[in-house]
Design an enzyme around this catalytic site. Sequence first.
Site, PDB file in Angstrom:
ATOM      1  N   TRP A  34       0.838  -1.220   0.000  1.00  0.00           N
ATOM      2  CA  TRP A  34       0.000   0.000   0.000  1.00  0.00           C
ATOM      3  C   TRP A  34       0.860   1.253   0.000  1.00  0.00           C
ATOM      4  CZ3 TRP A  34      -3.660   1.450   4.673  1.00  0.00           C
ATOM      5  CH2 TRP A  34      -2.983   1.399   5.882  1.00  0.00           C
ATOM      6  N   GLN A 107      -1.930  -6.551   1.747  1.00  0.00           N
ATOM      7  CA  GLN A 107      -2.194  -5.276   2.450  1.00  0.00           C
ATOM      8  C   GLN A 107      -3.430  -4.616   1.837  1.00  0.00           C
ATOM      9  OE1 GLN A 107       1.397  -2.838   2.456  1.00  0.00           O
ATOM     10  NE2 GLN A 107       1.637  -3.103   4.656  1.00  0.00           N
ATOM     11  N   GLY A 167      -2.011  -3.451   7.741  1.00  0.00           N
ATOM     12  CA  GLY A 167      -1.173  -2.254   7.596  1.00  0.00           C
ATOM     13  C   GLY A 167      -1.076  -1.489   8.911  1.00  0.00           C
ATOM     14  N   ASP A 169      -0.214  -2.351  12.025  1.00  0.00           N
ATOM     15  CA  ASP A 169       0.395  -3.548  12.617  1.00  0.00           C
ATOM     16  C   ASP A 169       0.052  -3.865  14.076  1.00  0.00           C
ATOM     17  OD1 ASP A 169       1.535  -3.303  10.145  1.00  0.00           O
ATOM     18  OD2 ASP A 169       3.600  -3.331  10.848  1.00  0.00           O
ATOM     19  N   ARG A 205       8.538   0.902  18.387  1.00  0.00           N
ATOM     20  CA  ARG A 205       8.159  -0.217  17.523  1.00  0.00           C
ATOM     21  C   ARG A 205       7.283  -1.205  18.314  1.00  0.00           C
ATOM     22  NH1 ARG A 205       8.492  -0.599  12.300  1.00  0.00           N
ATOM     23  NH2 ARG A 205       8.779  -2.829  12.529  1.00  0.00           N
ATOM     24  N   TYR A 361       3.601   3.761  17.599  1.00  0.00           N
ATOM     25  CA  TYR A 361       3.242   3.187  16.311  1.00  0.00           C
ATOM     26  C   TYR A 361       1.751   3.323  16.013  1.00  0.00           C
ATOM     27  CZ  TYR A 361       5.269   0.102  12.689  1.00  0.00           C
ATOM     28  OH  TYR A 361       5.755  -0.430  11.533  1.00  0.00           O
ATOM     29  N   TRP A 362       1.012   2.219  15.889  1.00  0.00           N
ATOM     30  CA  TRP A 362      -0.401   2.317  15.501  1.00  0.00           C
ATOM     31  C   TRP A 362      -1.328   2.310  16.716  1.00  0.00           C
ATOM     32  CZ3 TRP A 362      -1.819   3.403  10.566  1.00  0.00           C
ATOM     33  CH2 TRP A 362      -0.865   3.198   9.560  1.00  0.00           C
ATOM     34  N   GLU A 405       7.293   9.288  10.138  1.00  0.00           N
ATOM     35  CA  GLU A 405       6.397   8.155   9.874  1.00  0.00           C
ATOM     36  C   GLU A 405       5.064   8.341  10.618  1.00  0.00           C
ATOM     37  OE1 GLU A 405       8.343   4.609  11.148  1.00  0.00           O
ATOM     38  OE2 GLU A 405       6.976   3.245  10.105  1.00  0.00           O
TER      39      GLU A 405
END
Length: 440
Positions: A34, A107, A167, A169, A205, A361-362, A405
Amino acid sequence: MRHLFAEAKAVLEANFNGQFTKPAPGLYPHQWNWDAGFIALGLAHLNWDRAVAEMRHLFAGQWSNGFLPHIVFGDDPAAHYFPGPAFWQTNQAKAAPPSPSTSGISQPPIHGQVIWRLFQLAPSREQGMALLEEFYSKLLRLHQYYYQFRDPDEEGLILIRHPWEAGTDNSPYWDHTLAQIAIDSAELPSYERKDLQNPQAAQHRPTQYDYDRYVYLVDLFRRHQYDDVQLNAVCPFQIQDPLFNGVLCWSNEALIEMGHVLGEDVLEIILWNELTVHSMNEKLWNQEKGYYHAFDRVAHAPIPIPVNSGLLPLVGLVPTQEQAEAMLRHLEGPTFGGAPKDVYLCPTYSPQAKDIDYARYWRGPVWINTNWLLYQGLLRYDMKDMAERVRRDSLELLDQFGFYEYFDPRKGAAQAGYGTAQFSWSAALCLDWLAEDEEE
Ligand code: 2M8
């Protein structure tokens, strides 16, 4: 914003290795699925041929059953990434091409929309038509793969088998399902993470606990030679994700448009899409909460937590106006921090959630790609003010902190740009937003 345009362009140039654009130097040295789509959208404003080449390189990794892998590996011997081709062992899968090497999971299918936009931005009608002729059947086979192999209950809802397929994660969405996987460390293949070698990204991470489960699942897939039918029976991680399915609907729509231009029969795609929209509203819409939830096929249970993926079916025109307005209220109010205005929209996890982690991160930070999808979705419902706010917040983060990011959503946070710097999709989608100003 001229400087931002030039800086974004420089990021995409620096990450180009002559064959494809890496998501970032160092941390992500191969081509991601993606990411390539978002990158092509940005490149389309700079160099249309390179945007097409990006997609061509990705689709060179398409399997004979239509599946499009989440990584197409480059051939740079200095590229350090785990898991690499030797770990995936996709050469054991009947449908995988002999080369290039690829991973064995996918993805979110953004690519239909990407090709449709490239068609609209083509320098000439001939080039646009040639593009559709080249990609239409590849895209159709990709969508056929999803409906044939990832929808075992024939509901029109595609399931993912690994958090990396979403995507997003380490999203809190996956916590409960992953917790059901008991890891026997004696059985788990040994592995060495490379992502922790990037000192700045390492702090935020996914954890070792997460990685053990990621590796466990990949090992399961390779032991079953990536056989979809077997995996639908044995995989402990099978989730219907609203982001993934919402993006699929958006790309279904693009395929229908392309089919009309090419004079193809698109009835099959129309029927797929109607079924997916219907089932998302039947099974993934949460009336009590006012947003979509993910659904765990193994536990047979919804995952009704406030993750921003629950708003992204907007992009695929899945909700009715009334449902969309319920979601808008979550953006305007405290669920995602629209009020009080002390966070940048839109955090990946609700600031009201006790376990939000603003840096990890997410699990809380703002990501530019989900903001871009949200922006596109809001525009489809004519929610221009909120769309503009999401765009402004994103551009402000990029302008203040650089092409990171992901970003801390809290206004005034001491450090706000996290993960790797020079991140390609942050630059590419920034270009797409800035190009809109030029067009006005
Ligand atoms: C991240 O995922 C990879 C695994 O696919 C990783 O953490 O190593 C995610 O943010 C994913 O959405 C993204 O496509 C990829 C490359 O940018 O990185």
